[in-house]
Enzyme design. Structure first.
Site, PDB file in Angstrom:
ATOM      1  N   CYS A 211      -1.862  45.346   8.202  1.00  0.00           N
ATOM      2  CA  CYS A 211      -2.050  46.695   7.655  1.00  0.00           C
ATOM      3  C   CYS A 211      -1.590  47.794   8.613  1.00  0.00           C
ATOM      4  O   CYS A 211      -1.785  47.685   9.819  1.00  0.00           O
ATOM      5  CB  CYS A 211      -3.509  46.954   7.350  1.00  0.00           C
ATOM      6  SG  CYS A 211      -4.254  45.724   6.291  1.00  0.00           S
TER       7      CYS A 211
ATOM      8  N   GLU B 171       9.323  25.128  16.430  1.00  0.00           N
ATOM      9  CA  GLU B 171       9.715  26.528  16.253  1.00  0.00           C
ATOM     10  C   GLU B 171      10.801  26.638  15.176  1.00  0.00           C
ATOM     11  O   GLU B 171      10.771  27.550  14.336  1.00  0.00           O
ATOM     12  CB  GLU B 171      10.202  27.094  17.597  1.00  0.00           C
ATOM     13  CG  GLU B 171      10.738  28.512  17.559  1.00  0.00           C
ATOM     14  CD  GLU B 171       9.747  29.555  17.073  1.00  0.00           C
ATOM     15  OE1 GLU B 171       8.569  29.247  16.874  1.00  0.00           O
ATOM     16  OE2 GLU B 171      10.184  30.696  16.841  1.00  0.00           O
TER      17      GLU B 171
ATOM     18  N   HIS C 160       6.110   6.836  12.432  1.00  0.00           N
ATOM     19  CA  HIS C 160       4.688   6.569  12.195  1.00  0.00           C
ATOM     20  C   HIS C 160       4.199   7.286  10.939  1.00  0.00           C
ATOM     21  O   HIS C 160       3.033   7.666  10.861  1.00  0.00           O
ATOM     22  CB  HIS C 160       3.875   6.985  13.423  1.00  0.00           C
ATOM     23  CG  HIS C 160       4.225   6.186  14.637  1.00  0.00           C
ATOM     24  ND1 HIS C 160       3.749   4.917  14.880  1.00  0.00           N
ATOM     25  CD2 HIS C 160       5.088   6.453  15.650  1.00  0.00           C
ATOM     26  CE1 HIS C 160       4.266   4.447  15.998  1.00  0.00           C
ATOM     27  NE2 HIS C 160       5.092   5.369  16.488  1.00  0.00           N
TER      28      HIS C 160
ATOM     29  N   LYS D 167       3.504  41.155  11.231  1.00  0.00           N
ATOM     30  CA  LYS D 167       4.042  41.098  12.600  1.00  0.00           C
ATOM     31  C   LYS D 167       2.918  41.033  13.628  1.00  0.00           C
ATOM     32  O   LYS D 167       3.027  40.371  14.645  1.00  0.00           O
ATOM     33  CB  LYS D 167       4.908  42.343  12.834  1.00  0.00           C
ATOM     34  CG  LYS D 167       5.551  42.419  14.189  1.00  0.00           C
ATOM     35  CD  LYS D 167       6.837  41.639  14.202  1.00  0.00           C
ATOM     36  CE  LYS D 167       7.395  41.450  15.595  1.00  0.00           C
ATOM     37  NZ  LYS D 167       8.108  40.183  15.704  1.00  0.00           N
TER      38      LYS D 167
ATOM     39  N   TRP E 166      -2.263  44.594   3.820  1.00  0.00           N
ATOM     40  CA  TRP E 166      -1.962  43.156   3.812  1.00  0.00           C
ATOM     41  C   TRP E 166      -3.255  42.501   3.348  1.00  0.00           C
ATOM     42  O   TRP E 166      -4.269  42.525   4.045  1.00  0.00           O
ATOM     43  CB  TRP E 166      -1.580  42.702   5.218  1.00  0.00           C
ATOM     44  CG  TRP E 166      -1.101  41.295   5.321  1.00  0.00           C
ATOM     45  CD1 TRP E 166       0.164  40.832   5.130  1.00  0.00           C
ATOM     46  CD2 TRP E 166      -1.893  40.147   5.667  1.00  0.00           C
ATOM     47  NE1 TRP E 166       0.210  39.474   5.327  1.00  0.00           N
ATOM     48  CE2 TRP E 166      -1.035  39.024   5.655  1.00  0.00           C
ATOM     49  CE3 TRP E 166      -3.231  39.950   5.989  1.00  0.00           C
ATOM     50  CZ2 TRP E 166      -1.475  37.739   5.955  1.00  0.00           C
ATOM     51  CZ3 TRP E 166      -3.675  38.670   6.275  1.00  0.00           C
ATOM     52  CH2 TRP E 166      -2.795  37.575   6.257  1.00  0.00           C
TER      53      TRP E 166
ATOM     54  N   GLU F 111       8.986  30.489   7.525  1.00  0.00           N
ATOM     55  CA  GLU F 111       8.695  31.917   7.487  1.00  0.00           C
ATOM     56  C   GLU F 111       9.696  32.713   6.666  1.00  0.00           C
ATOM     57  O   GLU F 111       9.308  33.565   5.873  1.00  0.00           O
ATOM     58  CB  GLU F 111       8.755  32.501   8.900  1.00  0.00           C
ATOM     59  CG  GLU F 111       7.565  32.222   9.745  1.00  0.00           C
ATOM     60  CD  GLU F 111       7.735  32.882  11.089  1.00  0.00           C
ATOM     61  OE1 GLU F 111       6.891  33.695  11.437  1.00  0.00           O
ATOM     62  OE2 GLU F 111       8.719  32.599  11.797  1.00  0.00           O
TER      63      GLU F 111
ATOM     64  N   ARG G 165       5.374  45.504  10.053  1.00  0.00           N
ATOM     65  CA  ARG G 165       4.125  44.785  10.329  1.00  0.00           C
ATOM     66  C   ARG G 165       3.764  43.828   9.196  1.00  0.00           C
ATOM     67  O   ARG G 165       2.930  42.952   9.379  1.00  0.00           O
ATOM     68  CB  ARG G 165       2.982  45.798  10.520  1.00  0.00           C
ATOM     69  CG  ARG G 165       3.131  46.640  11.770  1.00  0.00           C
ATOM     70  CD  ARG G 165       2.211  47.829  11.729  1.00  0.00           C
ATOM     71  NE  ARG G 165       0.813  47.482  11.805  1.00  0.00           N
ATOM     72  CZ  ARG G 165       0.093  47.448  12.909  1.00  0.00           C
ATOM     73  NH1 ARG G 165       0.662  47.715  14.064  1.00  0.00           N
ATOM     74  NH2 ARG G 165      -1.190  47.151  12.891  1.00  0.00           N
TER      75      ARG G 165
ATOM     76  N   LYS H  77      10.417  28.812  11.726  1.00  0.00           N
ATOM     77  CA  LYS H  77      11.368  29.843  11.285  1.00  0.00           C
ATOM     78  C   LYS H  77      11.827  29.550   9.860  1.00  0.00           C
ATOM     79  O   LYS H  77      11.965  30.466   9.047  1.00  0.00           O
ATOM     80  CB  LYS H  77      12.581  29.910  12.225  1.00  0.00           C
ATOM     81  CG  LYS H  77      12.288  30.535  13.569  1.00  0.00           C
ATOM     82  CD  LYS H  77      12.119  32.027  13.448  1.00  0.00           C
ATOM     83  CE  LYS H  77      11.306  32.654  14.573  1.00  0.00           C
ATOM     84  NZ  LYS H  77       9.869  32.439  14.575  1.00  0.00           N
TER      85      LYS H  77
ATOM     86  N   ASN I 297      -7.984  48.887   8.846  1.00  0.00           N
ATOM     87  CA  ASN I 297      -7.241  47.707   9.270  1.00  0.00           C
ATOM     88  C   ASN I 297      -8.244  46.770   9.920  1.00  0.00           C
ATOM     89  O   ASN I 297      -8.941  47.175  10.838  1.00  0.00           O
ATOM     90  CB  ASN I 297      -6.162  48.128  10.285  1.00  0.00           C
ATOM     91  CG  ASN I 297      -5.244  46.984  10.652  1.00  0.00           C
ATOM     92  OD1 ASN I 297      -5.361  45.890  10.113  1.00  0.00           O
ATOM     93  ND2 ASN I 297      -4.314  47.249  11.554  1.00  0.00           N
ATOM     94  N   GLY I 298      -8.373  45.539   9.429  1.00  0.00           N
ATOM     95  CA  GLY I 298      -9.344  44.607   9.999  1.00  0.00           C
ATOM     96  C   GLY I 298     -10.140  43.948   8.888  1.00  0.00           C
ATOM     97  O   GLY I 298      -9.731  43.956   7.729  1.00  0.00           O
TER      98      GLY I 298
HETATM   99  C1  F6R Z   1       6.511  33.774  14.134  1.00  0.00           C
HETATM  100  C2  F6R Z   1       5.609  34.833  14.466  1.00  0.00           C
HETATM  101  C3  F6R Z   1       4.173  34.521  14.534  1.00  0.00           C
HETATM  102  C4  F6R Z   1       3.634  35.022  15.885  1.00  0.00           C
HETATM  103  C5  F6R Z   1       2.127  34.845  15.950  1.00  0.00           C
HETATM  104  C6  F6R Z   1       1.562  35.293  17.289  1.00  0.00           C
HETATM  105  O1  F6R Z   1       7.828  34.219  14.001  1.00  0.00           O
HETATM  106  O2  F6R Z   1       6.015  35.934  14.701  1.00  0.00           O
HETATM  107  O3  F6R Z   1       3.935  33.151  14.402  1.00  0.00           O
HETATM  108  O4  F6R Z   1       4.269  34.322  16.892  1.00  0.00           O
HETATM  109  O5  F6R Z   1       1.544  35.573  14.925  1.00  0.00           O
HETATM  110  O6  F6R Z   1       1.866  36.627  17.531  1.00  0.00           O
HETATM  111  P1  F6R Z   1       1.779  37.255  18.975  1.00  0.00           P
HETATM  112  O7  F6R Z   1       2.840  36.645  19.795  1.00  0.00           O
HETATM  113  O8  F6R Z   1       1.957  38.722  18.757  1.00  0.00           O
HETATM  114  O9  F6R Z   1       0.415  36.906  19.518  1.00  0.00           O
END
Ligand code: F6R
Length: 619
Positions: free
Chosen positions: A2, A492, A515, A614, A75, A499, A27, A496, A101-102
């Site tokens: 948010c 990772e 396995h 974000k 959000w 996501e 965000r 990606k 926000n929260g």
């Molecule tokens: C993936 C991504 C999220 C963040 C995660 C932690 O592309 O952006 O998985 O890595 O939410 O966020 P931070 O690094 O801000 O603690």
């Protein structure tokens, strides 16, 4: 997650607020809303599902006059994304307007308590959100004759959970209020000339001012066009001194790139060079010489390192564990911060906890850091891209990456920034402990200094990634295999793909594949194999052969010129050969570009993937 913006001053508020919301779009959100108050104290409130553009259109039609207002991107946590669940929310009497926000963790209890008042007045709740209890709590206190600030302080005191709030009183067009409880993403106050702003993040303020003040946990702020007055836990109100920030708004423009994610993938060589500048010295060899606020004496006492994080930062933590073991030569482990904070692991003051969090605001990582401090008093280092973020305030020492603002929701350049910081930290610990000789340190630092060029060459493989994406853009599943230091990178790569491409992808340790996951494989299940030459190369090629025997198409990412590997697989992407500890830098751009081009082939919204945020400020 948010976003909050607020304005009080002489200018029409609506346009400024909507522009502010646009600058917080990165965000992640699913609906948006705005409330303004005009000089006659008439309230104008609009809320819409979907993009800020929808809200802007609704405001253009319905009008939102007034030079005081608050706005929000939501959000969803409690209640589906819908117009009536979008913020701002109003009290049932209509006198208090709030954005939040929260999460209000005890909202059921508070709703039950407030229900009697609503029943008595024949009113009902207007949304399914936890937020709505906040204006109601404030309104009840106002009705009992308390000031707005006291009422807001009371309401905040009743909430359980981390929350950032902005509000105004329907009968006071000259003032907005803000409150912060815990780490729910924060609130920044921006100082203009005869006008004031608030926002949950700096990008919304930077077109107007670089003079800011961050609210702290427990702060209640009253803001009018001349300034802000802050109350903090029973102390008399004070006027904070603003500080100057030097973020360059130009740096957050998309430039010639189609998406921020693509721009940020291309920025990685520079982000890495900037992050290691002055921190990887060769004559004499020295890692993190000046900016790690932990003495060698403290580092010498460490017997173990625990690296924590979430999502992409957790994958960086996994690679960091590998480097700490290999370079520093001491026991190291990693953990998912959201799990770690509720376990009772046996740490002690001789464990160094390293928290990786690009935003510095992720609630689970902050929760884990609190857990460490309260329970074991172990020293903590945070690796983050945001100087001054909550994590930097909690940690004993910080390594701030210098990646510049990352706008794409999917982390890219901050992943390599985190890796660089972890590598340097491993070198520094190894040296402080006397386990790493000067000569070996020199070799490690020299290798790290080649990492920007590995990234640069990896980024140039975009066209090949695009070709592969055209072939597999419509696949429903991917398995990504890696071993050793490449295993976290396989995870990772899969993250990606999930996501931004919304395709099911799993990152697996190649040795684990037989396995269970091997049962999934057939000719429609592509497998991406991370297979640079290194100590585990032969084991990777055995796994590749097992995959091929099930007719699953194999896309291998390996060393340029590795004809033997290229012949073994269906599709090959070459990356520059790298020393065994540096392969995360050579492979990262390619796995990111593959996910990017698959998303592009599927026609998806790459910078704002659905459901993602974000900065994850709720649990
Ligand atoms: C993936 C991504 C999220 C963040 C995660 C932690 O592309 O952006 O998985 O890595 O939410 O966020 P931070 O690094 O801000 O603690």
């Amino acid at each position: 997650m948010c976003g909050i913006v607020g304005y009080v001053g002489p200018r029409p508020a609506a346009e400024l607020l909507i522009t502010g919301l646009r600058r917080l779009e990165y965000r992640g959100y699913d609906s948006a809303g705005i409330a303004t108050l005009d000089d006659d104290c008439t309230l104008h409130r609009h809320r819409t599902v979907g993009e800020v553009d929808n809200l802007a259109r609704t405001v253009a039609v319905g009008g939102a006059p007034g030079s005081t207002g608050i706005a929000h991107t939501r959000w969803a946590t409690h209640g589906i994304p819908s117009d009536h669940n979008a913020h701002p929310h109003a009290s049932s009497a209509g006198d208090v307007i709030v954005v939040q926000n929260g999460i209000v963790e005890n909202y059921r209890e508070l709703r039950a308590e407030l229900q009697a008042f609503l029943d008595a007045e024949n009113r009902s709740w207007q949304s399914d959100t936890d937020t709505e209890v906040i204006p109601e709590l404030i309104s009840r206190q106002l009705a009992a004759g308390r000031s707005f600030e006291d009422s807001l302080a009371y309401a905040v005191g009743r909430l359980r959970g981390a929350n950032a709030i902005a509000a105004f009183h329907r009968r006071d067009p000259d003032r907005i209020y803000a409150a912060r409880k815990g780490s729910a993403g924060g609130i920044v106050v921006g100082y203009g000339e005869g006008e004031m702003f608030i926002a949950s993040d700096l990008p919304a303020l930077l077109p107007h001012t670089t003079s800011v003040h961050h609210l702290e946990d427990g702060d209640i702020a009253a803001i009018d066009r001349d300034g802000v007055s802050v109350r903090r836990s029973g102390e008399p109100a004070f006027k904070p001194t603003p500080r100057e920030v030097d973020l360059d708004p130009i740096a957050i423009a998309r430039g010639p790139y189609r998406h921020f994610m693509l721009k940020e993938i291309h920025e990685q060589p520079r982000a890495l060079s900037d992050t290691i500048r002055g921190r990887a010295r060769l004559n004499p060899p020295n890692a993190l010489p000046s900016d790690l606020n932990l003495s060698d004496a403290t580092l010498r006492e460490i017997e173990r390192v625990l690296v924590i994080g979430m999502g992409t930062s957790l994958h960086a933590a996994m690679i960091g564990r590998w480097w700490i073991e290999q370079i520093a030569g001491i026991p190291a482990d990693f953990d998912n911060a959201s799990e770690f904070r509720f376990r009772a692991p046996l740490l002690g003051p001789s464990t160094l906890v390293v928290a990786v969090t690009q935003s510095g605001e992720t609630i689970d990582t902050l929760g884990a850091m609190n857990h460490v401090r309260d329970r074991w008093g172990a020293p903590q280092v945070v690796i983050t891209n945001v100087d001054g973020s909550e994590a930097t305030r909690q940690a004993d020492a910080s390594i701030v990456m210098r990646c510049g603002p990352e706008v794409g929701v999917a982390s890219t350049k901050t992943f390599v920034g985190s890796l660089a910081a972890l590598y340097l930290l491993a070198c520094r610990i190894g040296r402080a402990q006397g386990r790493l000789s000067q000569d070996d340190l020199t070799v490690h630092l020299e290798q790290l200094l080649t990492a920007p060029s590995l990234l640069e060459r990896g980024v140039q493989r975009a066209e090949r990634c695009s070709e592969i994406a055209q072939l597999f853009g419509s696949a429903s599943n991917f398995l990504v295999l890696g071993r050793g230091i490449e295993y976290p990178l396989a995870m990772e790569a899969a993250l990606k793909c999930k996501e931004i491409s919304y395709v099911h992808a799993e990152g697996y340790a190649a040795g684990e594949m037989k396995h269970g996951p091997i049962a999934l494989l057939d000719h429609q299940f592509p497998v991406i194999a991370l297979a640079p030459r290194g100590p585990l190369f032969d084991k990777m090629t055995s796994a590749i052969q097992q995959v091929s025997a099930r007719r699953a198409p194999v896309i291998a990412i390996g060393d340029e010129g590795d004809d033997e590997l290229a012949e073994l697989v269906d599709h090959f992407i070459g990356v520059p050969p790298a020393p065994p500890l540096l392969t995360p830098f050579s492979l990262t751009p390619v796995v990111q570009l593959l996910a990017y081009h698959i998303a592009l082939a599927r026609g998806l919204d790459i910078d704002q993937p659905r459901n993602l945020a974000k900065t994850v400020t709720v649990e």
